[in-house]
Design a protein around this motif. Structure first.
Motif, PDB file in Angstrom:
ATOM      1  N   VAL A  51       0.832  -1.205   0.000  1.00 35.10           N
ATOM      2  CA  VAL A  51       0.000   0.000   0.000  1.00 35.10           C
ATOM      3  C   VAL A  51       0.864   1.250   0.000  1.00 35.10           C
ATOM      4  CG1 VAL A  51      -1.627   1.350   1.391  1.00 35.10           C
ATOM      5  CG2 VAL A  51      -2.020  -1.079   1.033  1.00 35.10           C
ATOM      6  N   VAL A  52       1.880   1.282   0.837  1.00 32.71           N
ATOM      7  CA  VAL A  52       2.755   2.463   0.903  1.00 32.71           C
ATOM      8  C   VAL A  52       3.484   2.649  -0.421  1.00 32.71           C
ATOM      9  CG1 VAL A  52       4.802   3.422   2.027  1.00 32.71           C
ATOM     10  CG2 VAL A  52       2.977   2.439   3.396  1.00 32.71           C
ATOM     11  N   ARG A  53       3.875   1.569  -1.056  1.00 37.44           N
ATOM     12  CA  ARG A  53       4.554   1.656  -2.343  1.00 37.44           C
ATOM     13  C   ARG A  53       3.640   2.273  -3.409  1.00 37.44           C
ATOM     14  NH1 ARG A  53       6.412  -3.844  -3.642  1.00 37.44           N
ATOM     15  NH2 ARG A  53       7.198  -3.678  -1.533  1.00 37.44           N
ATOM     16  N   ARG A  54       2.348   1.953  -3.343  1.00 36.37           N
ATOM     17  CA  ARG A  54       1.403   2.464  -4.348  1.00 36.37           C
ATOM     18  C   ARG A  54       0.938   3.890  -4.073  1.00 36.37           C
ATOM     19  NH1 ARG A  54      -1.479  -0.951  -8.175  1.00 36.37           N
ATOM     20  NH2 ARG A  54      -2.887   0.810  -7.977  1.00 36.37           N
ATOM     21  N   LEU A  55       1.135   4.389  -2.869  1.00 40.86           N
ATOM     22  CA  LEU A  55       0.653   5.727  -2.511  1.00 40.86           C
ATOM     23  C   LEU A  55       1.520   6.862  -3.036  1.00 40.86           C
ATOM     24  CD1 LEU A  55      -0.535   5.301   1.181  1.00 40.86           C
ATOM     25  CD2 LEU A  55      -1.941   5.597  -0.859  1.00 40.86           C
ATOM     26  N   LYS A  56       2.717   6.572  -3.499  1.00 41.18           N
ATOM     27  CA  LYS A  56       3.638   7.605  -3.981  1.00 41.18           C
ATOM     28  C   LYS A  56       3.899   8.657  -2.907  1.00 41.18           C
ATOM     29  CE  LYS A  56       2.205   7.169  -8.803  1.00 41.18           C
ATOM     30  NZ  LYS A  56       2.682   6.008  -9.225  1.00 41.18           N
ATOM     31  N   VAL A  57       4.367   8.194  -1.786  1.00 37.24           N
ATOM     32  CA  VAL A  57       4.655   9.049  -0.646  1.00 37.24           C
ATOM     33  C   VAL A  57       6.074   9.594  -0.783  1.00 37.24           C
ATOM     34  CG1 VAL A  57       4.849   9.078   1.870  1.00 37.24           C
ATOM     35  CG2 VAL A  57       3.152   7.637   0.769  1.00 37.24           C
ATOM     36  N   GLU A  58       6.286  10.840  -0.336  1.00 42.27           N
ATOM     37  CA  GLU A  58       7.643  11.381  -0.305  1.00 42.27           C
ATOM     38  C   GLU A  58       8.493  10.534   0.629  1.00 42.27           C
ATOM     39  OE1 GLU A  58       7.953  15.501   0.617  1.00 42.27           O
ATOM     40  OE2 GLU A  58       6.170  16.003  -0.546  1.00 42.27           O
ATOM     41  N   GLU A  59       9.782  10.499   0.351  1.00 37.85           N
ATOM     42  CA  GLU A  59      10.665   9.640   1.141  1.00 37.85           C
ATOM     43  C   GLU A  59      10.656  10.000   2.622  1.00 37.85           C
ATOM     44  OE1 GLU A  59      15.243   8.077   1.122  1.00 37.85           O
ATOM     45  OE2 GLU A  59      14.407   8.987  -0.673  1.00 37.85           O
ATOM     46  N   SER A  60      10.481  11.261   2.928  1.00 41.58           N
ATOM     47  CA  SER A  60      10.481  11.684   4.324  1.00 41.58           C
ATOM     48  C   SER A  60       9.211  11.248   5.065  1.00 41.58           C
ATOM     49  CB  SER A  60      10.622  13.205   4.417  1.00 41.58           C
ATOM     50  OG  SER A  60       9.519  13.833   3.787  1.00 41.58           O
ATOM     51  N   GLY A  61       8.174  10.855   4.352  1.00 43.67           N
ATOM     52  CA  GLY A  61       6.929  10.464   4.993  1.00 43.67           C
ATOM     53  C   GLY A  61       6.645   8.980   4.984  1.00 43.67           C
ATOM     54  N   ILE A  62       7.550   8.188   4.407  1.00 46.66           N
ATOM     55  CA  ILE A  62       7.306   6.748   4.287  1.00 46.66           C
ATOM     56  C   ILE A  62       7.135   6.096   5.650  1.00 46.66           C
ATOM     57  CG2 ILE A  62       8.362   4.562   3.604  1.00 46.66           C
ATOM     58  CD1 ILE A  62       9.485   5.997   1.172  1.00 46.66           C
ATOM     59  N   ALA A  63       8.007   6.402   6.583  1.00 47.42           N
ATOM     60  CA  ALA A  63       7.933   5.781   7.912  1.00 47.42           C
ATOM     61  C   ALA A  63       6.633   6.138   8.622  1.00 47.42           C
ATOM     62  CB  ALA A  63       9.129   6.207   8.757  1.00 47.42           C
TER      63      ALA A  63
END
Length: 87
Positions: free
Chosen positions: A24-36
């Motif tokens: 899910v996180v991979r598909r959300l296109k989250v900025e690297e600083s917000g992945i965690a």
């Protein structure tokens, strides 16, 4: 002595929400600083839902005794798995 078999059972139970979290996180296109942050938030939803689902399954299959066993054993399997992967 029993760590590996118990960790394997824990992996079968607790790996699906972990894998779903990553997908899910991979598909959300989250900025690297917000992945965690996203992973933590999603884990706070998925892990309790998984625990509840397994407890409901145990209740439906084995009744109250199965539910009580699941309430005790599922967290212990998670701890054994966590300890095993930390080696």
């Amino acid at each position: 002595m029993l760590d590996l078999p118990l960790a394997a059972v824990g992996m079968l139970i607790w790996y699906p929400p972990y894998a779903l979290n990553r997908a899910v996180v991979r598909r959300l296109k989250v900025e690297e600083s917000g992945i965690a942050t996203y992973k933590l938030g999603l884990s706070m939803i998925l892990m309790p839902l998984t625990f509840i689902a397994w407890c409901v399954f145990a209740f439906l299959q084995f009744g109250v005794r199965g539910l009580l066993i699941a309430l005790v054993v599922l967290p212990l399997l998670g701890l054994v798995l966590h300890r095993w992967t930390g080696r």
